[in-house]
Write an enzyme that holds these catalytic residues in place. Structure first.
Site, PDB file in Angstrom:
ATOM      1  N   CYS A   1      -9.759  21.979  17.301  1.00 14.89           N
ATOM      2  CA  CYS A   1      -9.677  22.236  18.742  1.00 14.89           C
ATOM      3  C   CYS A   1      -9.243  21.004  19.508  1.00 14.89           C
ATOM      4  O   CYS A   1     -10.029  20.382  20.228  1.00 14.89           O
ATOM      5  CB  CYS A   1     -11.020  22.756  19.227  1.00 14.89           C
ATOM      6  SG  CYS A   1     -11.428  24.288  18.398  1.00 14.89           S
ATOM      7  N   GLU A   2      -8.000  20.620  19.323  1.00 11.69           N
ATOM      8  CA  GLU A   2      -7.365  19.499  20.020  1.00 11.69           C
ATOM      9  C   GLU A   2      -5.878  19.821  20.095  1.00 11.69           C
ATOM     10  O   GLU A   2      -5.293  20.255  19.094  1.00 11.69           O
ATOM     11  CB  GLU A   2      -7.470  18.198  19.194  1.00 11.69           C
ATOM     12  CG  GLU A   2      -8.845  17.680  18.946  1.00 11.69           C
ATOM     13  CD  GLU A   2      -9.424  16.904  20.115  1.00 11.69           C
ATOM     14  OE1 GLU A   2      -8.653  16.525  21.027  1.00 11.69           O
ATOM     15  OE2 GLU A   2     -10.642  16.715  20.124  1.00 11.69           O
TER      16      GLU A   2
ATOM     17  N   ARG B   1      -1.982  11.307  10.529  1.00  7.49           N
ATOM     18  CA  ARG B   1      -0.863  10.463  10.974  1.00  7.49           C
ATOM     19  C   ARG B   1      -0.061  11.058  12.126  1.00  7.49           C
ATOM     20  O   ARG B   1       0.301  10.339  13.055  1.00  7.49           O
ATOM     21  CB  ARG B   1       0.049  10.090   9.797  1.00  7.49           C
ATOM     22  CG  ARG B   1      -0.689   9.284   8.709  1.00  7.49           C
ATOM     23  CD  ARG B   1       0.247   8.779   7.622  1.00  7.49           C
ATOM     24  NE  ARG B   1       1.199   7.823   8.128  1.00  7.49           N
ATOM     25  CZ  ARG B   1       2.461   8.077   8.386  1.00  7.49           C
ATOM     26  NH1 ARG B   1       2.966   9.267   8.129  1.00  7.49           N
ATOM     27  NH2 ARG B   1       3.243   7.148   8.879  1.00  7.49           N
TER      28      ARG B   1
ATOM     29  N   GLY C   1       0.846  -1.193   0.000  1.00  5.96           N
ATOM     30  CA  GLY C   1       0.000   0.000   0.000  1.00  5.96           C
ATOM     31  C   GLY C   1       0.879   1.240   0.000  1.00  5.96           C
ATOM     32  O   GLY C   1       1.148   1.850  -1.034  1.00  5.96           O
TER      33      GLY C   1
ATOM     34  N   TYR D   1      -0.070   8.610  15.262  1.00  2.57           N
ATOM     35  CA  TYR D   1       1.136   7.812  15.527  1.00  2.57           C
ATOM     36  C   TYR D   1       2.347   8.684  15.827  1.00  2.57           C
ATOM     37  O   TYR D   1       3.469   8.186  15.777  1.00  2.57           O
ATOM     38  CB  TYR D   1       1.527   6.958  14.311  1.00  2.57           C
ATOM     39  CG  TYR D   1       0.456   6.329  13.498  1.00  2.57           C
ATOM     40  CD1 TYR D   1      -0.310   5.270  14.001  1.00  2.57           C
ATOM     41  CD2 TYR D   1       0.230   6.731  12.186  1.00  2.57           C
ATOM     42  CE1 TYR D   1      -1.265   4.657  13.213  1.00  2.57           C
ATOM     43  CE2 TYR D   1      -0.728   6.117  11.395  1.00  2.57           C
ATOM     44  CZ  TYR D   1      -1.473   5.084  11.915  1.00  2.57           C
ATOM     45  OH  TYR D   1      -2.413   4.475  11.135  1.00  2.57           O
TER      46      TYR D   1
HETATM   47  C1  LIG Z   1      -2.609  -2.292   5.557  1.00  2.00           C
HETATM   48  C2  LIG Z   1      -2.381  -3.641   4.976  1.00  2.00           C
HETATM   49  C3  LIG Z   1      -1.497  -3.808   3.907  1.00  2.00           C
HETATM   50  C4  LIG Z   1      -0.675  -2.680   3.326  1.00  2.00           C
HETATM   51  O1  LIG Z   1       0.283  -2.217   4.211  1.00  2.00           O
HETATM   52  P1  LIG Z   1       1.340  -1.098   3.725  1.00  2.00           P
HETATM   53  O2  LIG Z   1       2.183  -0.893   4.908  1.00  2.00           O
HETATM   54  O3  LIG Z   1       0.559   0.097   3.349  1.00  2.00           O
HETATM   55  O4  LIG Z   1       2.084  -1.685   2.576  1.00  2.00           O
HETATM   56  C5  LIG Z   1      -1.371  -5.081   3.363  1.00  2.00           C
HETATM   57  N1  LIG Z   1      -2.079  -6.127   3.860  1.00  2.00           N
HETATM   58  C6  LIG Z   1      -2.930  -6.000   4.888  1.00  2.00           C
HETATM   59  C7  LIG Z   1      -3.663  -7.169   5.375  1.00  2.00           C
HETATM   60  C8  LIG Z   1      -3.112  -4.752   5.489  1.00  2.00           C
HETATM   61  O5  LIG Z   1      -3.939  -4.634   6.517  1.00  2.00           O
END
Ligand SMILES: *Cc1c(COP(=O)(O)O)cnc(C)c1O
Length: 434
Positions: free
Chosen positions: A356-357, A326, A289, A330
């Site tokens: 407002c945080e 993010r 991703g 995190y």
């Molecule tokens: C979020 C997720 C991904 C992708 O993770 P990335 O760090 O964005 O590459 C792949 N597989 C599963 C099951 C996920 O939950």
């Protein structure tokens, strides 16, 4: 031009400073911010394609299916780029399934992950014929079996294995350790496959794991791979064939000088191990991703006010935690740079939004040369930003642009405010007591 900003840019061949200021694929960003208002996400199609090519370069002569993990950025035009490039999709909800179908994704190239699939989501996924359910518990296995039987069909499944390896990443994005909610414990995998093989509504097609996100080292992948391959041997010895092995996603990107391996380098190391163990010619799947989209986008924001505090100076901008969650979620780091750098006047600021945080900050202790009305670019904003955005504080979600073949396209209109309460209802007017 401000040299600190330039040296602060990531190793990203798509971003550069030109005479007109910061540009993405050669397109100056300030005029885009002016025309479309801020906050504004701008993506580079070619940066996404380059990231995909880096994976494909590592897969020559191999059988690997790439399923883009669409929760990283699920905007339709982004999905379209990956669908057209031949990717499948890793989805985690019925909503993501409909988005994938909306861009014409082939259902049999969709895999469904997640610990909490509902019966309705299972039914819809079976109805359209998805490629695989990545099942995360015995309870889910039993429900999926029931749902498939009631529909007179068989659900293709793989079990998500929790290999109990430390991905050495932030605890909130580490998913392959014993204490995580994800996957089936390593010790229980074989017996769970034996159970799955006996259920008439299921058809075992693979095995999968996903150990975390923003992983910047090769070792956790190698550790997980060894453990999965041990399981593959045990499962197949028990007479259950596995048509594919899915190693998940998780490869990191450079946010602040991080040095993750390149996708092709990672896979060179992984294939060396796979070949050594005699698995090199199997059918693999991966679910990247972040590494496909994270550095393909920036978020442009306007400086509203500069505020001198007793201990800190604040640079108050019009993007906030609802647009870029993010840092608040995190404590993640995003580079923040001037779109049109000024020659002098650098100062240290906490870059914060209007929400407002106290958690509504985008960057802390950043050296910036800015005045109100200037634009800033929050970098590495292609993944887990727009897809995580919300309407908190009744703020409409930002607009998105994509630069493709030198042209700029509006791929998401800024959300009109009236959309935010369009499905809300007032209580009936109070009737008179008389
Ligand atoms: C979020 C997720 C991904 C992708 O993770 P990335 O760090 O964005 O590459 C792949 N597989 C599963 C099951 C996920 O939950």
């Amino acid at each position: 031009m401000n040299s600190t900003s330039i040296s602060a840019l990531p190793l990203n061949s798509h971003l550069s400073y030109t005479a007109d200021g910061l540009a993405l694929d050669g397109v100056a960003l300030a005029p885009l911010a002016q025309q479309h208002q801020t906050p504004l996400f701008v993506y580079s199609k070619s940066a996404m394609q380059d990231a995909l090519t880096a994976y494909q370069a590592g897969f020559e002569g191999r059988q690997v299916s790439i399923c883009y993990a669409m929760k990283a950025n699920s905007s339709l035009a982004v999905l379209q780029v990956f669908a057209q490039a031949g990717c499948g999709f890793d989805i985690v909800s019925g909503g993501e399934l409909e988005r994938a179908l909306a861009v014409g994704a082939a259902p049999n190239r969709i895999i469904f992950s997640g610990v909490g699939k509902t019966r309705a989501e299972m039914r819809r996924a079976l109805q359209v014929g998805i490629g695989c359910f990545n099942v995360e518990s015995v309870a889910e296995l039993n429900v999926l079996n029931e749902v498939a039987l009631a529909m007179g069909t068989q659900a293709p499944i793989s079990l998500r294995v929790n290999p109990n390896v430390d991905a050495k990443t932030h605890p909130y994005i580490s998913t392959g350790l014993k204490g995580n909610k994800f996957g089936i414990a390593h010790e229980e995998v074989l017996q769970t496959y034996q159970r799955a093989a006996q259920l008439p509504g299921l058809r075992v097609v693979g095995i999968d794991c996903h150990i975390g996100s923003q992983i910047t080292e090769v070792e956790p992948y190698l550790d997980a791979m060894d453990r999965i391959l041990d399981l593959v041997l045990a499962i197949e010895t028990a007479g259950i064939a596995l048509a594919h092995i899915d190693f998940g996603g998780g490869l990191g990107i450079d946010y602040q000088g991080d040095t993750p391996p390149r996708a092709n380098e990672l896979w060179q190391s992984l294939f060396a191990r796979l070949d050594a163990r005699g698995f090199g010619q199997r059918h693999f799947m991966i679910e990247p991703g972040r590494s496909l989209v994270g550095n393909a986008g920036v978020c442009l924001t306007e400086v509203l006010y500069l505020k001198d505090g007793e201990h800190k100076n604040f640079c108050i901008v019009d993007a906030a935690m609802n647009d870029l969650p993010r840092p608040a979620m995190y404590e993640a780091y995003h580079r923040i740079v001037e779109v049109q750098p000024r020659a002098r006047g650098a100062a240290m600021y906490d870059v914060v939004g209007p929400v407002c945080e106290s958690g509504d900050w985008l960057g802390r202790d950043r050296s910036l040369t800015v005045q109100s009305g200037d634009y800033l670019a929050v970098l590495s904003a292609g993944a887990y930003c727009m897809s995580m955005s919300s309407n908190y504080n009744t703020r409409s979600r930002a607009a998105e642009l994509m630069i493709a073949e030198g042209q700029t396209h509006l791929i998401r209109q800024r959300e009109p405010l009236s959309d935010l309460w369009q499905r809300e209802h007032l209580l009936p007017s109070a009737t008179s007591a008389a």
